[in-house]
Design an enzyme around this catalytic site. Sequence first.
Site, PDB file in Angstrom:
ATOM      1  N   GLU A 252       0.922  -0.968   0.017  1.00 45.48           N
ATOM      2  CA  GLU A 252       0.329  -0.083   0.129  1.00 45.48           C
ATOM      3  C   GLU A 252       0.603   1.195   0.459  1.00 45.48           C
ATOM      4  O   GLU A 252       2.192   1.342   0.703  1.00 45.48           O
ATOM      5  CB  GLU A 252      -0.627  -0.288   1.041  1.00 45.48           C
ATOM      6  CG  GLU A 252      -1.737  -0.811   1.683  1.00 45.48           C
ATOM      7  CD  GLU A 252      -2.767  -1.084   2.757  1.00 45.48           C
ATOM      8  OE1 GLU A 252      -2.751   0.210   2.909  1.00 45.48           O
ATOM      9  OE2 GLU A 252      -3.278  -2.132   2.760  1.00 45.48           O
ATOM     10  N   LYS A 254       2.723   4.484   1.134  1.00 42.98           N
ATOM     11  CA  LYS A 254       2.586   5.044   2.731  1.00 42.98           C
ATOM     12  C   LYS A 254       2.526   6.207   2.681  1.00 42.98           C
ATOM     13  O   LYS A 254       3.631   6.817   2.027  1.00 42.98           O
ATOM     14  CB  LYS A 254       4.228   4.525   3.126  1.00 42.98           C
ATOM     15  CG  LYS A 254       3.879   5.444   4.390  1.00 42.98           C
ATOM     16  CD  LYS A 254       5.408   4.425   5.250  1.00 42.98           C
ATOM     17  CE  LYS A 254       5.316   4.507   7.121  1.00 42.98           C
ATOM     18  NZ  LYS A 254       5.949   5.967   7.112  1.00 42.98           N
ATOM     19  N   ARG A 259      -1.760   9.435  11.640  1.00 39.23           N
ATOM     20  CA  ARG A 259      -2.908   7.498  11.830  1.00 39.23           C
ATOM     21  C   ARG A 259      -3.998   9.279  12.913  1.00 39.23           C
ATOM     22  O   ARG A 259      -3.684   9.584  14.150  1.00 39.23           O
ATOM     23  CB  ARG A 259      -1.705   6.612  12.788  1.00 39.23           C
ATOM     24  CG  ARG A 259      -2.279   5.537  12.834  1.00 39.23           C
ATOM     25  CD  ARG A 259      -1.989   4.806  11.602  1.00 39.23           C
ATOM     26  NE  ARG A 259      -3.008   3.350  12.491  1.00 39.23           N
ATOM     27  CZ  ARG A 259      -1.836   2.264  12.687  1.00 39.23           C
ATOM     28  NH1 ARG A 259      -0.669   2.912  12.520  1.00 39.23           N
ATOM     29  NH2 ARG A 259      -2.020   0.793  12.311  1.00 39.23           N
ATOM     30  N   ARG A 274      -2.722   8.777  16.962  1.00 40.46           N
ATOM     31  CA  ARG A 274      -1.213   7.843  16.777  1.00 40.46           C
ATOM     32  C   ARG A 274      -1.727   7.473  18.606  1.00 40.46           C
ATOM     33  O   ARG A 274      -0.630   6.316  18.930  1.00 40.46           O
ATOM     34  CB  ARG A 274      -0.427   8.466  16.366  1.00 40.46           C
ATOM     35  CG  ARG A 274       1.049   7.293  16.486  1.00 40.46           C
ATOM     36  CD  ARG A 274       1.876   7.110  15.676  1.00 40.46           C
ATOM     37  NE  ARG A 274       3.249   6.722  16.384  1.00 40.46           N
ATOM     38  CZ  ARG A 274       4.368   6.678  15.461  1.00 40.46           C
ATOM     39  NH1 ARG A 274       4.176   6.199  14.327  1.00 40.46           N
ATOM     40  NH2 ARG A 274       5.280   5.733  16.074  1.00 40.46           N
ATOM     41  N   GLU A 304      -5.248   7.239   7.341  1.00 38.61           N
ATOM     42  CA  GLU A 304      -4.302   8.283   7.772  1.00 38.61           C
ATOM     43  C   GLU A 304      -4.812   9.478   7.046  1.00 38.61           C
ATOM     44  O   GLU A 304      -5.758   9.974   6.058  1.00 38.61           O
ATOM     45  CB  GLU A 304      -3.053   7.889   6.813  1.00 38.61           C
ATOM     46  CG  GLU A 304      -2.243   8.600   6.741  1.00 38.61           C
ATOM     47  CD  GLU A 304      -0.693   8.520   8.261  1.00 38.61           C
ATOM     48  OE1 GLU A 304      -1.376   7.450   8.817  1.00 38.61           O
ATOM     49  OE2 GLU A 304      -0.015   8.704   8.260  1.00 38.61           O
ATOM     50  N   PHE A 344      -6.913   2.608   5.756  1.00 35.82           N
ATOM     51  CA  PHE A 344      -6.738   1.340   5.666  1.00 35.82           C
ATOM     52  C   PHE A 344      -6.346   0.160   6.744  1.00 35.82           C
ATOM     53  O   PHE A 344      -6.538  -1.143   6.007  1.00 35.82           O
ATOM     54  CB  PHE A 344      -5.134   1.266   5.009  1.00 35.82           C
ATOM     55  CG  PHE A 344      -4.570   1.637   6.931  1.00 35.82           C
ATOM     56  CD1 PHE A 344      -4.234   1.122   8.129  1.00 35.82           C
ATOM     57  CD2 PHE A 344      -4.270   3.301   6.834  1.00 35.82           C
ATOM     58  CE1 PHE A 344      -3.508   1.749   8.797  1.00 35.82           C
ATOM     59  CE2 PHE A 344      -3.244   3.965   7.817  1.00 35.82           C
ATOM     60  CZ  PHE A 344      -3.363   3.191   8.945  1.00 35.82           C
ATOM     61  N   ARG A 416       5.104  -4.076  16.863  1.00 35.62           N
ATOM     62  CA  ARG A 416       5.491  -3.246  15.497  1.00 35.62           C
ATOM     63  C   ARG A 416       5.897  -4.400  15.216  1.00 35.62           C
ATOM     64  O   ARG A 416       7.039  -5.504  15.980  1.00 35.62           O
ATOM     65  CB  ARG A 416       6.775  -2.166  16.371  1.00 35.62           C
ATOM     66  CG  ARG A 416       6.956  -1.940  15.127  1.00 35.62           C
ATOM     67  CD  ARG A 416       7.870  -1.071  15.240  1.00 35.62           C
ATOM     68  NE  ARG A 416       8.048   0.410  16.368  1.00 35.62           N
ATOM     69  CZ  ARG A 416       7.748   1.237  15.700  1.00 35.62           C
ATOM     70  NH1 ARG A 416       6.987   1.337  13.811  1.00 35.62           N
ATOM     71  NH2 ARG A 416       7.593   2.253  15.754  1.00 35.62           N
ATOM     72  N   LYS A 422       7.611  -1.358   6.901  1.00 37.33           N
ATOM     73  CA  LYS A 422       7.610  -0.167   5.516  1.00 37.33           C
ATOM     74  C   LYS A 422       9.289   0.049   5.054  1.00 37.33           C
ATOM     75  O   LYS A 422      10.008  -0.280   4.961  1.00 37.33           O
ATOM     76  CB  LYS A 422       7.515   1.210   6.891  1.00 37.33           C
ATOM     77  CG  LYS A 422       8.556   1.067   7.597  1.00 37.33           C
ATOM     78  CD  LYS A 422       8.191   2.682   8.919  1.00 37.33           C
ATOM     79  CE  LYS A 422       9.085   1.941  10.066  1.00 37.33           C
ATOM     80  NZ  LYS A 422       8.812   3.064  11.105  1.00 37.33           N
TER      81      LYS A 422
HETATM   82  P1  AMP Z   1       6.242   4.984  11.019  1.00 38.89           P
HETATM   83  O1  AMP Z   1       5.326   6.281  11.859  1.00 38.89           O
HETATM   84  O2  AMP Z   1       7.795   5.342  10.247  1.00 38.89           O
HETATM   85  O3  AMP Z   1       6.686   3.724  12.270  1.00 38.89           O
HETATM   86  O4  AMP Z   1       5.634   4.556  10.048  1.00 38.89           O
HETATM   87  C1  AMP Z   1       4.320   3.519  10.167  1.00 38.89           C
HETATM   88  C2  AMP Z   1       3.374   5.139  10.145  1.00 38.89           C
HETATM   89  O5  AMP Z   1       2.514   4.430   8.824  1.00 38.89           O
HETATM   90  C3  AMP Z   1       1.634   3.773  10.834  1.00 38.89           C
HETATM   91  O6  AMP Z   1       1.787   4.292  11.774  1.00 38.89           O
HETATM   92  C4  AMP Z   1       0.574   5.177   9.866  1.00 38.89           C
HETATM   93  O7  AMP Z   1       0.088   6.222  10.127  1.00 38.89           O
HETATM   94  C5  AMP Z   1       1.386   5.330   8.420  1.00 38.89           C
HETATM   95  N1  AMP Z   1       0.649   4.604   7.377  1.00 38.89           N
HETATM   96  C6  AMP Z   1       0.354   5.825   6.034  1.00 38.89           C
HETATM   97  N2  AMP Z   1       0.090   4.682   5.657  1.00 38.89           N
HETATM   98  C7  AMP Z   1      -0.325   4.073   5.823  1.00 38.89           C
HETATM   99  C8  AMP Z   1      -0.509   2.537   5.747  1.00 38.89           C
HETATM  100  N3  AMP Z   1      -1.230   2.303   4.109  1.00 38.89           N
HETATM  101  N4  AMP Z   1      -0.875   1.311   6.268  1.00 38.89           N
HETATM  102  C9  AMP Z   1      -0.517   1.624   7.314  1.00 38.89           C
HETATM  103  N5  AMP Z   1       0.650   2.463   8.179  1.00 38.89           N
HETATM  104  C10 AMP Z   1       0.553   3.346   7.255  1.00 38.89           C
END
Ligand code: AMP
Length: 567
Positions: A252, A254, A259, A274, A304, A344, A416, A422
């Site tokens: 998907e 990102k 969030r 979040r 998001e 999502f 996590r 990611k």
């Molecule tokens: P990080 O904050 O770097 O740990 O990345 C994870 C975050 O990416 C999630 O908590 C979401 O806020 C964001 N995110 C963006 N697009 C998506 C998606 N398609 N699915 C899940 N999370 C997403």
Amino acid sequence: MPTPFKALAELCEKLENMTKRIPMVSLVADFLKSLETDDVEPAVSMILGRALPKQNQQTLEVSWATLSEIIRRITGVDWELFIKAFSQTGDVGSAAKMIFENSKLKRQAPLFERVLTINEIRQGFEAIAQTAGYGSREKKERIIETLLSLASPIEAKYLVKIIIGEMRTGFHEGLMEQAVSKAFQVPLKDVQRASMVLGDIGTVAAIAKTEGREGLSKVGFKIFRPVKLMLAQMANDVAEALKEHGGRAAFEHKLDGARVQIHKQGENVKIFSRRLTDVTESLPEIAETVRKNVKAEEAILEGEVIAVDNEGNPIPFQHLMRRFKRVHAIEAIAETIPVNLYLFDILYLNGESLIMLPYLQRRQMLAENSGEIPLTKQIITNSVEEAEHFLKEATDSGHEGLIAKKLDSEYVPGIRGKRWLKIKPILEPLDLVIVAAEYGYGRRREWLSDYYLAARDAETGEFLIVGKTFKGLTDAEITEMTKHLKELAVKEEHRRIFVIPKIVVEVAYNEIQKSPKYKCGMALRFARITRIREDKTPEEADTIQRVREIYEKQFLKKGNISLRNSK
Ligand code: AMP
């Protein structure tokens, strides 16, 4: 009998000096067993460094500046002593203990010893959290002053640690789940499941004590009580993600936004951030969109929210965070910073939890229940080329990268894991914590504009400096940051101040170098702050282990020796 707070403080001090997990769990289990029912949740929360239960939306909002002022007043001790104690221990709680010990010699012995109980302290914290409006600062100060003036040195140490949210005994939530299981003789997996759903091990512990395994099995989702979020681990590239997910996966876009977890019941909609705080008031148009489009009577959805320009193209994250901060004059800002919601996931629908269903099925149900609200763009593939192409498309459209999702994976709250991976195309920026700052020069003379950035050591909890930067923030952000840092200051040295590690920033850099300058042996080159991560806590910042991993990978690519081997 209500439990004295001193017993909890002594327990925490023992934990602080222990390293082996099994004896730590046993010690806490024995303590929990000895508690009255009413003391169980507050004690569990406090051992984990929380003044209030986790799902409570309130916070104490007591700054270190305020707290240190009160300590000075009560102890009457020369503040130099505190600074010295802090340098020795690196910990505000331990420094407070030392000055309380010192001042005890000077203070008059009370006429009669009054025992502070866990219950009384929790009531104090609740009163602080509820205090708002005119004169609230004085009221808060009075409550803290009363508690601290009844405290012995060891009690003062842990009161300070809990108020500031700096427990650092090494006894984390996972170990607490084990202790609860042991204390109340309920299977660990039942404790973990209930803890996932409720998002608060304190409440789970109280249920385990009073209702046992049966009570825990009845714990389910409740609309408007936020569920802990499932999080993603990092993968280097799409090929690694495909391999990890068994050769075929969903990818998907990102999105680079914030969030949100959205709860709907009839016409009522609440949006959680979040950090699981209620941000509904900041995002009225998103709530309205959900009300209009989601026909289900009850649902919990995730997505998001991104800031967009007039053409609907994504724009940087900072603009969005302004929306979360401004609760007043929302409508004016809603006009200047439009936001879009992309969904999502779906966790709950009309009385049924969906988290045990596989991703593909949840995505299908989400599509059936989201009306006109767009879902994050997605492909399902087993081809590396196709996934790489999709990654390029995502970044070309201004998104951050991709999230790979394992097709048969459940939604696992609070974890996590590798079920979500990611993938970002560039050198991954690091989320680091500001631990010290210096005043600038010339025009920036009055501002704390040069920041020391640290990564957390996952093994010891210590924050280790990996770099320093004065780049990236706007003048307005520096002014704001200066104010914030002064409130967190614990020590001042010439033009440098040391602060409680609280503020998380995202940092871009060009390389990680080996360097004798910092204790960790590494330093970031050309570090610059790319944004302030108000949505992250210092515990969620990147670890020194992660920094080392990136460092080593860099050298692996260049065919060079690794830091660890070269030591
Ligand atoms: P990080 O904050 O770097 O740990 O990345 C994870 C975050 O990416 C999630 O908590 C979401 O806020 C964001 N995110 C963006 N697009 C998506 C998606 N398609 N699915 C899940 N999370 C997403």
